[in-house]
Enzyme design. Sequence first.
Site, PDB file in Angstrom:
ATOM      1  N   CYS A 187       0.870  -1.171  -0.101  1.00  0.00           N
ATOM      2  CA  CYS A 187       0.146   0.212   0.099  1.00  0.00           C
ATOM      3  C   CYS A 187       0.825   1.300   0.078  1.00  0.00           C
ATOM      4  O   CYS A 187       1.931   1.220   0.468  1.00  0.00           O
ATOM      5  CB  CYS A 187      -0.997   0.161   1.135  1.00  0.00           C
ATOM      6  N   ARG A 224       4.078   1.013  -6.116  1.00  0.00           N
ATOM      7  CA  ARG A 224       4.109   0.034  -5.236  1.00  0.00           C
ATOM      8  C   ARG A 224       3.113  -1.226  -5.516  1.00  0.00           C
ATOM      9  O   ARG A 224       2.997  -2.137  -4.919  1.00  0.00           O
ATOM     10  CB  ARG A 224       3.742   0.586  -3.928  1.00  0.00           C
ATOM     11  N   TRP A 249      -3.247  -2.338  -1.698  1.00  0.00           N
ATOM     12  CA  TRP A 249      -2.738  -3.693  -2.229  1.00  0.00           C
ATOM     13  C   TRP A 249      -3.479  -4.721  -1.311  1.00  0.00           C
ATOM     14  O   TRP A 249      -3.083  -4.944  -0.384  1.00  0.00           O
ATOM     15  CB  TRP A 249      -1.330  -3.674  -2.292  1.00  0.00           C
ATOM     16  N   ASN A 305      -0.599   0.925   6.197  1.00  0.00           N
ATOM     17  CA  ASN A 305       0.059  -0.034   5.331  1.00  0.00           C
ATOM     18  C   ASN A 305       0.600  -0.887   6.241  1.00  0.00           C
ATOM     19  O   ASN A 305       1.213  -0.536   7.148  1.00  0.00           O
ATOM     20  CB  ASN A 305       1.271   0.807   4.556  1.00  0.00           C
ATOM     21  N   GLY A 306       0.367  -2.242   5.946  1.00  0.00           N
ATOM     22  CA  GLY A 306       1.189  -3.361   6.893  1.00  0.00           C
ATOM     23  C   GLY A 306      -0.003  -4.400   7.038  1.00  0.00           C
ATOM     24  O   GLY A 306      -1.162  -4.360   6.476  1.00  0.00           O
ATOM     25  N   GLU A 315      18.434 -14.806 -12.617  1.00  0.00           N
ATOM     26  CA  GLU A 315      17.941 -13.242 -12.840  1.00  0.00           C
ATOM     27  C   GLU A 315      17.230 -13.249 -14.063  1.00  0.00           C
ATOM     28  O   GLU A 315      15.967 -12.540 -14.204  1.00  0.00           O
ATOM     29  CB  GLU A 315      19.038 -12.385 -12.577  1.00  0.00           C
ATOM     30  N   LYS A 372      13.410 -12.100 -14.302  1.00  0.00           N
ATOM     31  CA  LYS A 372      12.818 -10.844 -15.038  1.00  0.00           C
ATOM     32  C   LYS A 372      11.700 -11.114 -16.330  1.00  0.00           C
ATOM     33  O   LYS A 372      10.716 -10.566 -16.191  1.00  0.00           O
ATOM     34  CB  LYS A 372      14.153 -10.022 -15.947  1.00  0.00           C
ATOM     35  N   GLU A 376       8.283 -12.272 -14.495  1.00  0.00           N
ATOM     36  CA  GLU A 376       7.562 -11.303 -13.592  1.00  0.00           C
ATOM     37  C   GLU A 376       6.883 -10.144 -14.497  1.00  0.00           C
ATOM     38  O   GLU A 376       5.917  -9.699 -14.041  1.00  0.00           O
ATOM     39  CB  GLU A 376       8.312 -10.687 -12.616  1.00  0.00           C
ATOM     40  N   HIS A 417      19.499 -34.498 -15.775  1.00  0.00           N
ATOM     41  CA  HIS A 417      18.812 -35.239 -14.299  1.00  0.00           C
ATOM     42  C   HIS A 417      17.162 -35.112 -14.218  1.00  0.00           C
ATOM     43  O   HIS A 417      16.557 -34.902 -13.447  1.00  0.00           O
ATOM     44  CB  HIS A 417      19.342 -34.571 -13.150  1.00  0.00           C
ATOM     45  N   LYS A 424       6.214  -3.541  -5.604  1.00  0.00           N
ATOM     46  CA  LYS A 424       7.679  -3.095  -5.704  1.00  0.00           C
ATOM     47  C   LYS A 424       8.395  -3.661  -4.474  1.00  0.00           C
ATOM     48  O   LYS A 424       9.615  -4.085  -4.489  1.00  0.00           O
ATOM     49  CB  LYS A 424       7.840  -1.581  -5.766  1.00  0.00           C
TER      50      LYS A 424
HETATM   51  C1  AGP Z   1      12.675  -8.273  -8.741  1.00  0.00           C
HETATM   52  O1  AGP Z   1      12.525  -7.762 -10.280  1.00  0.00           O
HETATM   53  C2  AGP Z   1      11.229  -8.143  -8.125  1.00  0.00           C
HETATM   54  N1  AGP Z   1      10.537  -7.109  -7.928  1.00  0.00           N
HETATM   55  C3  AGP Z   1      11.505  -9.007  -6.546  1.00  0.00           C
HETATM   56  O2  AGP Z   1      11.811 -10.278  -6.797  1.00  0.00           O
HETATM   57  C4  AGP Z   1      12.494  -8.405  -5.754  1.00  0.00           C
HETATM   58  O3  AGP Z   1      13.887  -8.403  -6.045  1.00  0.00           O
HETATM   59  C5  AGP Z   1      12.228  -8.830  -4.221  1.00  0.00           C
HETATM   60  O4  AGP Z   1      11.064  -8.583  -3.857  1.00  0.00           O
HETATM   61  C6  AGP Z   1      13.027  -8.117  -3.149  1.00  0.00           C
HETATM   62  O5  AGP Z   1      12.925  -6.819  -3.083  1.00  0.00           O
HETATM   63  P1  AGP Z   1      13.993  -5.963  -2.389  1.00  0.00           P
HETATM   64  O6  AGP Z   1      15.070  -5.875  -3.151  1.00  0.00           O
HETATM   65  O7  AGP Z   1      13.272  -4.574  -2.063  1.00  0.00           O
HETATM   66  O8  AGP Z   1      13.956  -6.684  -0.917  1.00  0.00           O
END
Ligand code: AGP
Length: 608
Positions: A2, A27, A75, A101-102, A481, A485, A488, A504, A603
Amino acid sequence: MCGIVGYVGSSEAAPILLDGLSKLEYRGYDSAGIAVFDGENIKIEKTPGRLNALVEMTHDGKLLPGHMGIGHTRWATHGKATVENAHPHYNPSMTIAVVHNGIIENYMELRAKMERKGFAFRSETDTEVVAMMLDYYNTGDPVETIIKVMHRVEGSYALGIMFKELPGKMFAARKNSPLIVGKGTDGNYIASDVPAILKYTRDVYYIKDEEIAEITEDGISFFNIDAEEIEEELHTIEWDTNSADKGGYEFYMMKEMMEQPEVIRNTLNPHIVKGDIVFDELKISDEDLRGISRIHIAACGSAYHAGITGKYVIEGMARIPVEVDLASEFRYRNPILDKNAVLICVSQSGETADTLEAMRVASRAGVPTWSIVNAQGSTMTRESDVTIYTNAGPEISVATTKAYSAQIAVFYLLAMKFADAKGLLSAEDKKSYIDDLKRLPEQVEMLLNNKERIQKFANRYVSARDVFFIGRGLDYAIALEASLKLKEISYLHAEAYAAGELKHGTISLIENNTLVTALVTQDELYDKMISNVVEVKSRGAFVMAVTSVGHTDIEEHADYVLYVPETNKYFTNSLAIIPLQLFAYYVSAGKGYDVDHPRNLAKSVTVE
Ligand code: AGP
């Protein structure tokens, strides 16, 4: 996650709230709302869906006049995205409004108690309980009332609060969820994150856990959980406003990818001084560095992948054992922590709940905690023993690119620092490594300037079903990585695999035209990787290879080759990831998706 914005001052509040919320859209959210005190009453407008709907229904805020207000983008955690569940929430007489938020972990118990006291709830949310409790426990003293509620609530909260009987006074409180207070010229602000108020002020306070802020047009006061007034330090945000805007790109992600050369330079340079690697923030002697017997790394998502890179480069250069854990696993597996170990937490936001808790596990065990963080003043920077900042500036797009690149750059430097302290880095190697590091930004820039070629290739894969990324050693870290990318932001199923593991099991999934991306930058593993390419080719795969310039023989085996410039074997991740970030971006954009706001994602994941 949020977003919260609040304002009290001499200007109209609603337009400021709506503008601030627009800066927090990154966010992730699915409903939005604002509450404004018009001098007599608290007026609330809220709606499911995008912020634009709220802007339209409030005529850009004109329908809610008043100089004090709080706003929220939600959110959904408890209850779907509906009007009733959207924030702000309020008590039955609408004399109190709250944004949050939380997660209130004991909200069901508290809700039952409030219902027994006669309060009727309208929503499914945990937040509404806070509004009812502020009403029930209201002593007339707002700070005392808020503290009564804080003592009864378990979980995490960043709260923005208004009381009708207290015109011109806004309140904020937090525990395990980020919240800042902005000191402006024509009023004062609260926000979940800097971009929301950067347009209005650079001077901010970071509320600490279990603290309360009382904010008026002319003043800001802080109180601890014992209702004692306390002093807080004023910080000045260095980011330029432009950094928090798109800068002419269609999506923040492209802007942030293009910023990577500068970000890598800005992250490296402060630590390379007169031919030496310097980490003043570590406040540790070389002797103490030599005494570190084991390094634990805990992080989530891309930050975890940066930690994998960290493992390979630190073990390779400094021969110190490195264990990398997903933070959500580390925090529950009762890790065996040597007294001479150190835990390094990696996080762009510095607010990821699992990573924070992993850090607390180490702290409680008496193990020093270092954090590699991008967001200034975030919780992780205040709780870790040492903070190493990545200088990536605000990263808005949910998919991290520049912050990730900065994180792996920090690990290169740390590996060199440890190796140097242990006498394992000759003067000659140190100089050549530093020369290679200094060349990285321009090499990254060159790869970024080749983006149209990637775009053409990506367009062929917008309807792909499965994509595999394979690599060995440091190339495996990049495979992980690159796979995330793509998944997501394009929602394609992708999987990263250690190339030696294919036989395997996973190789059974390779069919005609399955796209396999082979990472082949590690010279000593080159022949092994070629045999893996042949393996998947013989089962019909279409192989895209990423390798260093000069390895043109790979064109006998791979269908499509992306070359990256030559660099030190430890630093190739910074180059190999660039075309694969672009690939994911163009597949997502080619599918017409909102690249910056992928479905279901936020985010920063500040809840478990
Ligand atoms: C990466 O593109 C994602 N947004 C996600 O995996 C992110 O890296 C992960 O949530 C960790 O976030 P942070 O680096 O703010 O701790």
